[in-house]
Motif scaffolding. Structure first.
Motif, mmCIF file in Angstrom:
data_model
loop_
_atom_site.group_PDB
_atom_site.id
_atom_site.type_symbol
_atom_site.label_atom_id
_atom_site.label_comp_id
_atom_site.label_asym_id
_atom_site.label_seq_id
_atom_site.Cartn_x
_atom_site.Cartn_y
_atom_site.Cartn_z
ATOM 1 N N ARG A 20 33.541 27.615 -38.676
ATOM 2 C CA ARG A 20 32.865 26.813 -39.704
ATOM 3 C C ARG A 20 33.758 25.685 -40.200
ATOM 4 N N ARG A 21 35.036 25.992 -40.427
ATOM 5 C CA ARG A 21 35.952 24.935 -40.872
ATOM 6 C C ARG A 21 36.059 23.848 -39.800
ATOM 7 N N TYR A 22 36.150 24.284 -38.562
ATOM 8 C CA TYR A 22 36.247 23.343 -37.448
ATOM 9 C C TYR A 22 34.983 22.484 -37.368
ATOM 10 N N ALA A 23 33.820 23.135 -37.493
ATOM 11 C CA ALA A 23 32.554 22.412 -37.382
ATOM 12 C C ALA A 23 32.395 21.392 -38.505
ATOM 13 N N GLU A 24 32.869 21.727 -39.706
ATOM 14 C CA GLU A 24 32.755 20.799 -40.826
ATOM 15 C C GLU A 24 33.634 19.568 -40.636
ATOM 16 N N LEU A 25 34.757 19.748 -39.973
ATOM 17 C CA LEU A 25 35.668 18.629 -39.750
ATOM 18 C C LEU A 25 35.308 17.822 -38.510
ATOM 19 N N LEU A 26 34.590 18.469 -37.601
ATOM 20 C CA LEU A 26 34.306 17.849 -36.313
ATOM 21 C C LEU A 26 33.136 16.881 -36.435
ATOM 22 N N PRO A 27 33.310 15.642 -35.992
ATOM 23 C CA PRO A 27 32.167 14.720 -35.991
ATOM 24 C C PRO A 27 31.195 15.142 -34.900
ATOM 25 N N PRO A 28 29.970 14.618 -34.929
ATOM 26 C CA PRO A 28 29.041 14.922 -33.844
ATOM 27 C C PRO A 28 29.658 14.534 -32.513
ATOM 28 N N PRO A 29 29.326 15.238 -31.431
ATOM 29 C CA PRO A 29 29.879 14.877 -30.125
ATOM 30 C C PRO A 29 29.677 13.392 -29.870
ATOM 31 N N PRO A 30 30.707 12.695 -29.453
ATOM 32 C CA PRO A 30 30.622 11.242 -29.360
ATOM 33 C C PRO A 30 29.815 10.770 -28.170
ATOM 34 N N GLY A 31 29.192 9.602 -28.333
ATOM 35 C CA GLY A 31 28.681 8.914 -27.161
ATOM 36 C C GLY A 31 29.906 8.413 -26.407
ATOM 37 N N ALA A 32 29.843 8.447 -25.126
ATOM 38 C CA ALA A 32 31.003 8.017 -24.347
ATOM 39 C C ALA A 32 31.289 6.543 -24.581
ATOM 40 N N ASP A 33 32.558 6.181 -24.592
ATOM 41 C CA ASP A 33 32.947 4.785 -24.724
ATOM 42 C C ASP A 33 32.323 3.986 -23.582
ATOM 43 N N TRP A 34 31.456 3.065 -23.916
ATOM 44 C CA TRP A 34 30.653 2.411 -22.883
ATOM 45 C C TRP A 34 31.495 1.549 -21.966
ATOM 46 N N ARG A 35 32.558 0.911 -22.494
ATOM 47 C CA ARG A 35 33.370 0.039 -21.639
ATOM 48 C C ARG A 35 34.111 0.858 -20.583
ATOM 49 N N GLU A 36 34.687 1.994 -21.014
ATOM 50 C CA GLU A 36 35.377 2.875 -20.073
ATOM 51 C C GLU A 36 34.416 3.397 -19.019
ATOM 52 N N LYS A 37 33.230 3.806 -19.464
ATOM 53 C CA LYS A 37 32.242 4.329 -18.527
ATOM 54 C C LYS A 37 31.714 3.229 -17.618
ATOM 55 N N PHE A 38 31.548 2.043 -18.159
ATOM 56 C CA PHE A 38 31.108 0.916 -17.337
ATOM 57 C C PHE A 38 32.084 0.674 -16.187
ATOM 58 N N GLU A 39 33.375 0.639 -16.510
ATOM 59 C CA GLU A 39 34.373 0.399 -15.463
ATOM 60 C C GLU A 39 34.391 1.522 -14.440
ATOM 61 N N ARG A 40 34.211 2.768 -14.915
ATOM 62 C CA ARG A 40 34.210 3.907 -13.998
ATOM 63 C C ARG A 40 33.013 3.837 -13.047
ATOM 64 N N GLU A 41 31.838 3.497 -13.591
ATOM 65 C CA GLU A 41 30.641 3.441 -12.749
ATOM 66 C C GLU A 41 30.687 2.242 -11.813
ATOM 67 N N LEU A 42 31.257 1.148 -12.274
ATOM 68 C CA LEU A 42 31.407 -0.018 -11.402
ATOM 69 C C LEU A 42 32.342 0.314 -10.244
ATOM 70 N N ASP A 43 33.444 0.977 -10.527
ATOM 71 C CA ASP A 43 34.358 1.388 -9.455
ATOM 72 C C ASP A 43 33.671 2.329 -8.466
ATOM 73 N N ALA A 44 32.858 3.243 -9.007
ATOM 74 C CA ALA A 44 32.149 4.183 -8.132
ATOM 75 C C ALA A 44 31.151 3.452 -7.243
ATOM 76 N N CYS A 45 30.466 2.469 -7.804
ATOM 77 C CA CYS A 45 29.521 1.683 -6.997
ATOM 78 C C CYS A 45 30.235 0.878 -5.923
ATOM 79 N N LEU A 46 31.405 0.376 -6.257
ATOM 80 C CA LEU A 46 32.193 -0.344 -5.246
ATOM 81 C C LEU A 46 32.566 0.593 -4.097
ATOM 82 N N ALA A 47 32.977 1.788 -4.435
ATOM 83 C CA ALA A 47 33.358 2.755 -3.401
ATOM 84 C C ALA A 47 32.175 3.091 -2.501
#
Length: 336
Positions: free
Chosen positions: A229-256
């Motif tokens: 409960r203490r952990y849950a109260e301090l924990l923010p909602p699960p984050p949306g993934a950082d879009w720039r990091e994910k963009f670069e990862r997906e772009l690299d995957a598409c290149l591959a």
């Protein structure tokens, strides 16, 4: 908890990726092709390797629709609920399982539902010495998608009550907003509501004996519960993934894969071409600049590792011929 709702209102309703991953695994166990469902739903590849990110709720709803189609049965929510084991939904489940009583476990679910979804709403609507009723509904989704998701949620809610108490706890009544399906005997059996099920209600609901909510949870660990409960109260909602990091990862995957086109990357990020271009512009860059940077990163790695002949690398990076790649490499060298 207000921050979670503020975020959902700004960016649209969201679901934890663990929910879609569970649905895909369960559907696969029932004979469906989870990879195909994920592709058709637009689930980004990066999300399926994570546990602590949120994805648009519309994607999860689309998964439900595709699962039903793949399994070919209107009872797919009940079938999938049968694969559910307490703990499949992570912290949300462990908070439930370590409450002192079943009533406190339900209170935990209403308080921490945002760890699984901001699209669902669970609340206590009436309570007296005899009966307690909870309402449940989804905010976003196509009608059939919400029907499937709501049936699953109700089935899991009831199975969790039996699972943590170790007793044959059954609801008194379950109501659904949807119209009565032609066949629903399997759903009736799974829920085990003593007074049966009604359809066409103003909102989904489940009613338990108040005395059943006082039942203790034998396996609960009070010390662990306090820590969670203490952990849950301090924990923010699960984050949306950082879009720039994910963009670069997906772009690299598409290149591959040799598919580094704007539309392909946008699809993998579960967004539109126009939205992706706008987000890149907001970040002070363009698709062409990002593609060039990704090509450079991949070419640099190839040079360092000694892999790929120039002709093969040119094709993989989407250049029409090796000379185009060589010109790009000379430009990159000049730019430092």
């Amino acid at each position: 908890m207000a921050d979670a709702h503020t975020a959902s209102e700004t960016h649209g309703e969201q679901d934890s990726i663990v929910l879609s991953k569970f649905l895909l695994t369960a559907a696969g166990s029932d004979g469906a092709d989870p990879d195909r469902i994920a592709r058709e739903a637009g689930l980004p590849g990066w999300a399926l390797t994570e546990d602590e990110v949120m994805i648009p709720a519309r994607v999860t709803m689309r998964v439900w629709e595709l699962v039903e189609r793949a399994l070919g049965t209107p009872d797919s929510p009940v079938s999938i609920a049968g694969w559910y084991d307490l703990g499949a939904l992570g912290l949300f489940d462990y908070l439930f399982a370590n409450a002192r009583t079943l009533g406190e476990a339900f209170e935990s679910s209403t308080r921490y539902l945002h760890f699984v979804t901001t699209n669902g709403r669970l609340a206590t609507v009436s309570e007296d010495e005899q009966e307690t009723t909870f309402s449940f509904h989804y905010r976003e989704g196509e009608p059939r998608q919400m029907e499937l998701a709501e049936q699953f949620a109700m089935a899991v809610l009831c199975s969790r009550a039996r699972g943590v108490t170790g007793e044959p706890v059954h609801p008194l009544h379950v109501g659904f907003a949807q119209s009565a399906p032609r066949h629903h005997a399997t759903l009736v059996e799974a829920l085990g509501a003593e007074r049966g099920i009604d359809f066409g209600q103003a909102r989904g609901s489940v009613t338990f004996r108040t005395a059943d909510l006082c039942r203790p949870i034998p396996a609960a660990d009070p010390r662990l519960a306090a820590i969670l409960r203490r952990y849950a109260e301090l924990l923010p909602p699960p984050p949306g993934a950082d879009w720039r990091e994910k963009f670069e990862r997906e772009l690299d995957a598409c290149l591959a894969e040799g598919t580094a086109a704007l539309d392909h990357v946008a699809q993998r990020l579960v967004t539109s071409r126009r939205t992706l271009q706008r987000r890149l512009a907001d970040a002070g860059t363009t698709w062409r600049a990002e593609l060039d940077a990704a090509r450079r990163r991949r070419a640099d790695r190839a040079r360092r590792t000694g892999g790929h002949a120039t002709s093969a690398l040119a094709g993989q990076l989407g250049y029409s011929d090796p000379r185009s790649l060589r010109r790009a490499m000379r430009r990159w060298t000049a730019e430092g």
